[in-house]
Structures are given as structure tokens and as C-alpha cells.
Design an enzyme around this catalytic site. Structure first.
Site, mmCIF file in Angstrom:
data_model
loop_
_atom_site.group_PDB
_atom_site.id
_atom_site.type_symbol
_atom_site.label_atom_id
_atom_site.label_comp_id
_atom_site.label_asym_id
_atom_site.label_seq_id
_atom_site.Cartn_x
_atom_site.Cartn_y
_atom_site.Cartn_z
ATOM 1 N N ASP A 31 0.868 -1.161 0.000
ATOM 2 C CA ASP A 31 0.000 0.000 0.000
ATOM 3 C C ASP A 31 0.916 1.225 0.000
ATOM 4 O OD1 ASP A 31 -2.292 1.737 0.608
ATOM 5 O OD2 ASP A 31 -1.455 1.807 2.628
ATOM 6 N N ASP A 33 -0.169 5.083 0.900
ATOM 7 C CA ASP A 33 -0.392 6.111 1.919
ATOM 8 C C ASP A 33 -0.330 5.519 3.319
ATOM 9 O OD1 ASP A 33 -2.355 8.670 0.397
ATOM 10 O OD2 ASP A 33 -1.270 7.091 -0.625
#
Length: 237
Positions: A31, A33
Site C-alpha cells: 500500500d 499512503d
């Protein structure tokens, strides 16, 4: 799943006995953020529109899994970005975005061991493309913000694979990349921090929560609760 145990301060495992061999894996999926980087990009873009608190509250609820319709939550947040300029987004990238501690080191270690690297994000190509180029990442999937006359319209652009990269799309992209590489999903590592990362983490052979929301920590095989991303190398060597 078996009970968890802390094998070092801030490093929790469950369901297996370390160490594992990094060369047994062929893909690592991140991922972006709050995992690979230190910010939630949508929140920082919203700051330029004077709407950070409003957007950040939706982001937090979505990451905790309290909002079940991630796509709708993202559409709501992006609508609040209308009018923010591309120049403001560049400022976010240059002045606020940093790689999280250990990110470059972990990616480099995986690349040396022969793993391909996938970046899957509910965020935006404006940032994922730059992080891809910075770290030499092999594959990315994220969302495209619509821009007209140098400013955001408050909408996103549909892509050939679909409209929004949510949890289901992260899972699909992980599986699609495994197929492309001719490997089993169990040969993949998936790292994330929010509820929308759980679908891909559930498919991977090793799931890693990084400074994650409680629900994600509980379901991951590894939880890094303090220190940098490269703490994974204490377990997978």
C-alpha cells in the site's frame, strides 16, 4: 488463527515461526499512503482547499473499516478537492511527502533477492508514478484525478481495469500480478495499514501490518508497531 506473540519490541507475529527466507518469495506488494509513505495524500491535497479536517475524518473512518463503501467514501473526498491546482499537488509531493523509515532499504533488499515490487493504492497516480520512478517499482495500480485547466475537477477518470482502486481491486491486482509472474499468491508478501488492504493481505503468503489500524494488526501475520518498514527483515531474511 493462532495467538500472537511479540518477538521483539514493537514486532508481533502470529501463525508461523520465523525466520523465513526472503528468496522463497517472488513478489512484495505495498500500500502507499501511511505504509510506504508518511502521509495520506488525499488529506494533504484537501489542506490546500481548506478542507483537511473534513476529508481526514472520512479517510480515518474508511481506513478503520467503519465505512463499508470505500468507493463512495473516496468519491466524497475527491469531490471536496475541486479547484485544487496541480501546482498545489506538486507542493504536497515536494514538501510533505516522505518515504517512511526503512522503505527504500526494504524495497532494495527485496529487489536484491529477486522479488518484483507492486504498489497498489487507493490514492492517486500523481504520487504513485513518482514513487514508482524513485524506487524502481515494477507495477502500480491507483486512481487518476481528473484535471482541467491545471486544476482538479473533483472527479476521477475511469481506467481500462475499472473505476476505483479499492480493496477488491487491490486483491485482484495482486492475483493478476502473480499470474503474470507465473507464481502462486503464497509466494507474495503484502503490506498495508488500512481496512482496504485486508483483501490483498488475505491472499498473500505473508501479510504485514505497518503501524496499522487495530483490525488490520489483528488479522496480519506480522505487525510492525514501532520502527521502520525494514523491520520485516528481522523476520524474512
Amino acid at each position: 488463527m493462532t495467538s500472537s506473540r511479540e518477538i521483539a519490541p514493537g514486532l508481533v507475529i502470529q501463525g508461523f515461526t520465523p525466520p523465513l527466507n526472503l528468496k522463497d518469495f517472488k513478489l512484495i506488494a505495498f500500500d502507499m499512503d501511511s505504509t510506504l509513505i508518511n502521509i495520506e495524500c488525499v488529506d494533504e491535497i484537501a489542506d490546500a482547499a481548506g478542507r483537511k479536517a473534513e476529508v481526514a475524518a472520512i479517510t480515518e473512518a474508511a481506513m478503520r473499516g467503519e465505512i463499508t463503501d470505500y468507493k463512495e467514501s473516496l468519491r466524497q473526498r475527491v469531490a471536496l478537492l475541486k479547484g485544487v491546482t496541480v501546482a498545489h499537488m506538486q507542493q504536497v509531493y515536494e514538501q510533505r511527502l516522505q518515504l517512511n523509515p526503512g522503505a527504500a532499504e526494504l524495497v532494495a533488499a527485496c529487489q536484491r533477492a529477486g522479488l518484483k515490487v507492486l504498489l497498489v493504492s487507493g490514492g492517486f497516480t500523481f504520487f504513485t508514478d513518482r514513487i514508482r520512478d524513485r524506487l524502481g517499482i515494477d507495477y502500480t495500480r491507483s486512481n487518476v484525478l481528473e484535471v482541467q485547466d491545471g486544476a482538479l475537477t473533483g472527479q476521477m477518470v475511469d481506467q481500462p481495469w475499472g473505476d476505483i482502486c479499492d480493496g477488491a481491486e487491490k486483491r485482484r491486482m495482486l492475483l493478476e500480478t502473480c499470474t503474470r509472474l507465473g507464481i502462486a499468491p503464497k509466494q507474495a508478501i503484502a503490506m498495508g495499514d488500512g481496512a482496504n488492504d485486508l483483501p490483498m493481505m488475505g491472499e498473500a503468503g505473508l501479510s504485514v501490518a505497518y503501524h496499522a489500524k487495530p483490525r488490520v494488526r489483528e488479522q496480519a501475520m506480522v505487525a510492525i508497531n514501532s520502527g521502520g518498514l525494514d523491520r520485516l527483515l528481522e523476520i524474512v531474511r
